[in-house]
Scaffold this active site. Structure first.
Site, PDB file in Angstrom:
ATOM      1  CG  ASP A  37      62.042 -30.206  75.935  1.00  0.00           C
ATOM      2  OD1 ASP A  37      61.735 -30.617  74.801  1.00  0.00           O
ATOM      3  OD2 ASP A  37      62.338 -29.021  76.182  1.00  0.00           O
ATOM      4  CG  HIS A  54      60.726 -38.135  68.709  1.00  0.00           C
ATOM      5  ND1 HIS A  54      60.731 -37.171  69.693  1.00  0.00           N
ATOM      6  CD2 HIS A  54      60.527 -37.467  67.543  1.00  0.00           C
ATOM      7  CE1 HIS A  54      60.534 -35.974  69.142  1.00  0.00           C
ATOM      8  NE2 HIS A  54      60.426 -36.130  67.834  1.00  0.00           N
ATOM      9  CG  LEU A 148      54.704 -45.600  89.437  1.00  0.00           C
ATOM     10  CD1 LEU A 148      55.163 -44.584  90.494  1.00  0.00           C
ATOM     11  CD2 LEU A 148      55.786 -45.727  88.361  1.00  0.00           C
ATOM     12  CD  GLU A 224      59.882 -26.874  96.503  1.00  0.00           C
ATOM     13  OE1 GLU A 224      60.916 -26.362  96.064  1.00  0.00           O
ATOM     14  OE2 GLU A 224      59.113 -26.294  97.287  1.00  0.00           O
TER      15      GLU A 224
HETATM   16  C1  IPE Z   1      57.040 -29.761  76.057  1.00  0.00           C
HETATM   17  O1  IPE Z   1      58.135 -29.741  75.197  1.00  0.00           O
HETATM   18  C2  IPE Z   1      56.134 -30.907  75.735  1.00  0.00           C
HETATM   19  C3  IPE Z   1      56.674 -32.239  75.957  1.00  0.00           C
HETATM   20  C4  IPE Z   1      57.837 -32.533  76.456  1.00  0.00           C
HETATM   21  C5  IPE Z   1      55.822 -33.306  75.579  1.00  0.00           C
HETATM   22  P1  IPE Z   1      58.165 -28.795  73.900  1.00  0.00           P
HETATM   23  O2  IPE Z   1      59.497 -29.008  73.283  1.00  0.00           O
HETATM   24  O3  IPE Z   1      56.977 -29.036  73.077  1.00  0.00           O
HETATM   25  O4  IPE Z   1      58.041 -27.357  74.575  1.00  0.00           O
HETATM   26  P2  IPE Z   1      58.583 -25.951  74.084  1.00  0.00           P
HETATM   27  O5  IPE Z   1      58.025 -25.746  72.711  1.00  0.00           O
HETATM   28  O6  IPE Z   1      60.077 -26.019  74.068  1.00  0.00           O
HETATM   29  O7  IPE Z   1      58.086 -24.970  75.099  1.00  0.00           O
HETATM   30  C1  IPE Z   2      60.508 -33.788  73.473  1.00  0.00           C
HETATM   31  O1  IPE Z   2      61.617 -33.524  72.678  1.00  0.00           O
HETATM   32  C2  IPE Z   2      59.469 -34.650  72.771  1.00  0.00           C
HETATM   33  C3  IPE Z   2      58.243 -33.922  72.436  1.00  0.00           C
HETATM   34  C4  IPE Z   2      57.995 -32.677  72.704  1.00  0.00           C
HETATM   35  C5  IPE Z   2      57.209 -34.669  71.737  1.00  0.00           C
HETATM   36  P1  IPE Z   2      61.611 -32.420  71.536  1.00  0.00           P
HETATM   37  O2  IPE Z   2      61.138 -33.062  70.269  1.00  0.00           O
HETATM   38  O3  IPE Z   2      60.877 -31.220  71.983  1.00  0.00           O
HETATM   39  O4  IPE Z   2      63.173 -32.114  71.397  1.00  0.00           O
HETATM   40  P2  IPE Z   2      63.868 -30.693  71.447  1.00  0.00           P
HETATM   41  O5  IPE Z   2      63.381 -30.024  72.694  1.00  0.00           O
HETATM   42  O6  IPE Z   2      63.436 -29.959  70.212  1.00  0.00           O
HETATM   43  O7  IPE Z   2      65.323 -31.003  71.478  1.00  0.00           O
HETATM   44 MG    MG Z   3      61.375 -29.561  73.096  1.00  0.00          MG
END
Ligand code: IPE
Ligand code: IPE
Ligand code: MG
Length: 259
Positions: A37, A54, A148, A224
């Protein structure tokens, strides 16, 4: 008439609770799950387009897979795209699925070379024929990997996974091919997309957010957790090492007691 023998039923309460086996904590986790994330925040902080966040996230995934293989972890599950992520703006979904297709095609050779076996969990049908095909090719070509086991969670949501398993079990019971008393925790586990895989020992969520966001709800019952304060595109071998060191110092109790 002799009183019924209730000693067997009472036995657990009169015994000292079981102690934890010495292997309950520490060591190297067998299975690590990672919620990748923070890509958009990373791009935003640099004044870059979101798509580049991304892309940098995909590079972090590549680094982390290699670091995990070197660390002795046997299973790694990366949460790359949730079932809820389909609700993002169309342009972002297009960027993400495009990147996914590229990744699947370009990385397979490296995965094979590194002994990594890739599997996809989630609703792959939602991606359309091109990506579905790339997934099958990647899974087939990496099937011989033994260093892995890599799961990539794509269009994955744990609640949808549990609903699908519940429906399949209910259908079997209704058809008379499964008895109600045979519906056990092990049976439910065997109907999930992670059937036959060990449960995650450690779940790491990057970006500082502290929530599961519908990731492996059933499987992570006794995992954990660590929440490193790093946006996913900056994640690397040193962050994995730090999470593993934190895990090694944890005491896992599974409801038992340590002494
Ligand atoms: C969770 O991240 C999903 C992935 C990392 C693929 P999100 O950014 O979608 O989750 P929320 O919306 O912050 O909970
Ligand atoms: C994680 O990064 C990637 C996906 C959920 C696909 P985000 O796109 O959620 O980036 P933030 O959390 O908004 O910074
Ligand atoms: Mg996110």
């Amino acid at each position: 008439m002799a009183a019924p023998d209730t000693s067997a039923a009472l036995e657990p309460a009169t015994q000292a609770p079981a102690l934890l086996p010495a292997s309950a904590g520490g060591g190297v986790p067998v299975h690590v799950g990672i919620i990748m994330d923070g890509n958009r925040r990373w791009a935003q902080a640099r004044g870059l387009p979101r798509a580049l966040g991304h892309k940098a996230g995909a590079e972090a995934a590549r680094r982390t897979i290699e670091a995990a293989a070197d660390s002795g972890i046997r299973w790694l599950t990366l949460f790359a795209f949730s079932s809820e992520n389909w609700n993002r703006p169309e342009e972002e979904v297009r960027d993400l699925t495009g990147l996914l297709g590229l990744y699947l095609r370009h990385e397979v050779g490296q995965l094979v070379k590194n002994g990594v076996r890739l599997r996809v969990i989630g609703d792959r049908k939602r991606f359309g024929p091109d990506i579905a095909e790339a997934i099958i090719t990647a899974e087939t070509r990496t099937a011989g990997g033994t260093r892995l086991n890599l799961n990539v969670a794509l269009s994955y949501g744990a609640r949808a996974e549990i609903v699908a398993a519940t429906r399949a079990i209910a259908a079997d019971v209704a058809a008379g091919t499964l008895r109600l008393e045979d519906v056990t925790e092990a049976l439910v586990s065997s109907r999930l997309s992670t059937a036959g895989m060990p449960d995650p020992d450690l779940v790491i969520r990057a970006s500082g957010e502290q929530r599961l966001s519908n990731f492996l709800l059933w499987q992570a019952a006794y995992a954990e957790f660590t929440f490193p304060d790093v946006l996913w595109p900056d994640f690397g071998a040193e962050h994995l090492r730090a999470a593993l060191a934190e895990y090694a110092g944890r005491e896992r109790r599974f409801g038992l007691r340590s002494g």
